[in-house]
Design an enzyme around this catalytic site. Structure first.
Site, PDB file in Angstrom:
ATOM      1  N   LYS A  67       0.889  -1.204   0.033  1.00 54.48           N
ATOM      2  CA  LYS A  67       0.144   0.083  -0.082  1.00 54.48           C
ATOM      3  C   LYS A  67       0.899   1.354   0.097  1.00 54.48           C
ATOM      4  O   LYS A  67       1.862   1.225   0.900  1.00 54.48           O
ATOM      5  CB  LYS A  67      -0.996   0.058   1.201  1.00 54.48           C
ATOM      6  CG  LYS A  67      -1.932   0.907   1.281  1.00 54.48           C
ATOM      7  CD  LYS A  67      -3.129   0.737   2.664  1.00 54.48           C
ATOM      8  CE  LYS A  67      -4.015   1.890   2.598  1.00 54.48           C
ATOM      9  NZ  LYS A  67      -4.942   1.703   3.672  1.00 54.48           N
ATOM     10  N   SER A 142     -10.025   1.972   2.637  1.00 51.05           N
ATOM     11  CA  SER A 142      -8.891   2.779   1.915  1.00 51.05           C
ATOM     12  C   SER A 142      -8.035   1.666   1.233  1.00 51.05           C
ATOM     13  O   SER A 142      -7.309   2.148   0.339  1.00 51.05           O
ATOM     14  CB  SER A 142      -8.468   3.779   2.830  1.00 51.05           C
ATOM     15  OG  SER A 142      -7.466   3.124   3.793  1.00 51.05           O
ATOM     16  N   SER A 166     -10.262  -0.472   6.956  1.00 51.42           N
ATOM     17  CA  SER A 166      -9.620  -0.043   5.673  1.00 51.42           C
ATOM     18  C   SER A 166      -8.988  -1.502   5.356  1.00 51.42           C
ATOM     19  O   SER A 166      -8.609  -1.549   4.029  1.00 51.42           O
ATOM     20  CB  SER A 166      -8.632   0.857   5.677  1.00 51.42           C
ATOM     21  OG  SER A 166      -9.121   2.141   5.397  1.00 51.42           O
TER      22      SER A 166
HETATM   23  N1  GLN Z   1     -13.468   4.302   5.978  1.00 47.23           N
HETATM   24  C1  GLN Z   1     -12.471   4.975   7.389  1.00 47.23           C
HETATM   25  C2  GLN Z   1     -12.198   6.306   7.089  1.00 47.23           C
HETATM   26  O1  GLN Z   1     -12.490   6.817   6.253  1.00 47.23           O
HETATM   27  C3  GLN Z   1     -11.529   3.986   7.763  1.00 47.23           C
HETATM   28  C4  GLN Z   1     -10.420   4.310   7.014  1.00 47.23           C
HETATM   29  C5  GLN Z   1      -9.222   3.426   7.554  1.00 47.23           C
HETATM   30  O2  GLN Z   1      -9.475   2.464   8.111  1.00 47.23           O
HETATM   31  N2  GLN Z   1      -8.000   3.641   6.933  1.00 47.23           N
HETATM   32  O3  GLN Z   1     -11.717   7.061   7.991  1.00 47.23           O
END
Ligand code: GLN
Length: 468
Positions: A67, A142, A166
């Site tokens: 990532k 994400s 995410s």
């Molecule tokens: N979707 C959540 C956010 O926007 C979690 C994101 C994540 O786990 N990095 O914060």
């Protein structure tokens, strides 16, 4: 079967037998990248030369997609943000060092929501990633690039990060296994921080066995990260041998299973998953986590607060993008940040700055911390009665691009993953089936207590075996 279709275990077996080399495996991924990435958009960049060099130097190593917020020496690390365009990492994150020490090499950098803020990868400032199961839909986020790469066989396995869901939500959307380790299980050193009290790196793989192997390589104490305790890392691969559902106490919580807004097909797949577990010998136990309804609000105070502090370092001076329009130091900061950050990142920085500001600190941030403690206690009480909770990963299967324009509806994707993130416990996503109409994958989530990854992986493996 082509080499790029293999998982970690299969690759390791083939490498050990001398059926192919790491260069063959890496080259197969590179060929697949050339054939498919224009369509899927899983990778942002792929330094083929470095990957092949590493493969040559480590003939038994398995390539892993990374990532784009984890530092690898000599590679870009953009966090899918324009503000970090052009930045090249001078060092390896601890997880990368751990990978290299355990028979893996980093290969390719995968897309994500900018600074890991989002649930669809639509917030990437640098590219679009499509769901390999339906190109008109998002891969989740994400870690959407990681999930699309694993689900579309553009890699053997990938690293993702999970702050509020995410790893788990995109794994569910793209038919992958994902593990969010307990807070502190894996070092965050060299991983660009979003919300430091929540962030964890974890495996995204084609099987539970692969997740166990990769987590074992990643986990452990690190002098560079004070949140990683000196607790021995169990042999997770061994732990899952002979895994069974017999006698496993599975917690069913109405706060997760009877929620408004859960898609009918997700509900059907969940009910079937629970029935399969029971038929395989699991004991179903009713539990309650009464503070679940506050988790979303608490997360959207704490995560932006920490993000606003962490992202202060991107000022146009030290890293990446510097505005050409700046006339003095103040406008250098404001213009570089205005031009470099996307809308969602700005929204979080503003929210975070607000909840931390004097006068509002106690009302929002202080209160959120107290409720976070209550949420943690809910989990302690639930785990006194059961081994693991079984819940959906997300309320819906993968949705269409643009379907969640309103930030609040996007935030609701993480309804089932945020509470466990706040509690710091571990959780997995395991493929459970496909929707009957749209043929989209849906995963279930298992949640275990802090540092109970052995148990989590065992239960996940037992489920994987009966879900097929
Ligand atoms: N979707 C959540 C956010 O926007 C979690 C994101 C994540 O786990 N990095 O914060």
């Amino acid at each position: 079967m082509q080499l790029f279709e293999l998982g970690i275990k299969q690759s390791q077996v083939g490498l050990a037998k001398g059926e192919f080399s790491s260069v063959d495996l890496t080259q197969s991924i590179i060929d697949r990248y050339h054939a498919k990435n224009a369509e899927i958009g899983a990778y942002l960049t792929f330094d083929e030369e470095q990957a092949l060099e590493l493969a040559k130097a480590n003939p038994k190593a398995v390539p892993i997609a990374i990532k784009d917020l984890i530092n690898v020496t000599g590679q870009p690390c953009t966090c899918a943000s324009k503000i970090l365009k052009g930045y090249v990492s001078p060092y390896d994150a601890t997880v990368i060092k751990n990978l290299k020490a355990n028979g893996f090499i980093p290969a390719g950098r995968v897309n994500m929501d900018e600074f890991a803020m989002g649930s669809s990868t639509e917030n990437s400032g640098l590219g679009v990633t499509r769901n390999p199961y339906d190109l008109t839909r998002v891969p989740g986020g994400s870690s959407g690039g990681s999930a699309a790469a694993v689900g579309g066989d553009l890699c053997i396995a990938a690293l993702g990060t999970d702050t509020g869901g995410s790893i788990r939500q995109p794994a569910s959307f793209c038919n992958c296994v994902g593990v969010k380790p307990s807070y502190g299980r894996v070092s965050r050193f060299g991983v660009t921080a979003f919300a430091s009290s929540l962030d964890q790196v974890g495996p995204m793989t084609k099987s539970v066995e692969d997740a166990a192997i990769l987590l074992k390589a990643l986990a452990g104490h690190d002098e560079m990260d004070g949140t990683t305790p000196k607790i021995e890392v169990p042999d997770y691969e061994k732990a899952i041998e002979g895994a069974s559902m017999k006698g496993v106490k599975l917690g069913l919580a109405k706060e997760y299973l009877e929620t408004a807004g859960m898609d009918g097909e997700v509900k059907r797949i969940m009910d079937a998953a629970i029935a399969k577990c029971e038929a395989a010998g699991a004991e179903l136990v009713e539990v309650s986590l009464p503070h679940t309804e506050y988790a979303m609000a608490v997360y959207y105070i704490i995560a932006p607060a920490e993000a606003s502090a962490n992202l202060a370092r991107f000022d146009g001076v030290r890293y990446g993008h510097r505005s050409e329009a700046a006339k003095d130091v103040f406008s250098l900061y404001t213009k570089s940040r205005s031009e470099g950050f996307g809308a969602e990142v700005k929204r979080r920085i503003i929210m975070g700055t607000y909840v931390l500001s004097s006068g509002y600190y106690d009302a929002y941030y202080g209160k959120a911390q107290k409720v976070r403690t209550l949420i943690k206690r809910d989990f302690d009480e639930a785990f006194a009665k059961c081994d693991a909770l079984i819940t959906p990963c997300a309320p819906t299967p993968a949705f269409k691009f643009g379907a969640n324009q309103d930030p609040l509806t996007m935030y609701l994707n993480d309804l089932y993953t945020i509470p466990s993130a706040l509690a710091g416990v571990c959780a997995s996503a395991v493929p459970a089936g496909f929707t009957s109409d749209t043929k989209l994958p849906v995963g279930v989530q298992f949640i275990c207590g802090g540092f109970e990854e052995e148990k989590l992986l065992k239960i996940s493996k037992a489920f994987e075996d009966i879900a097929k």
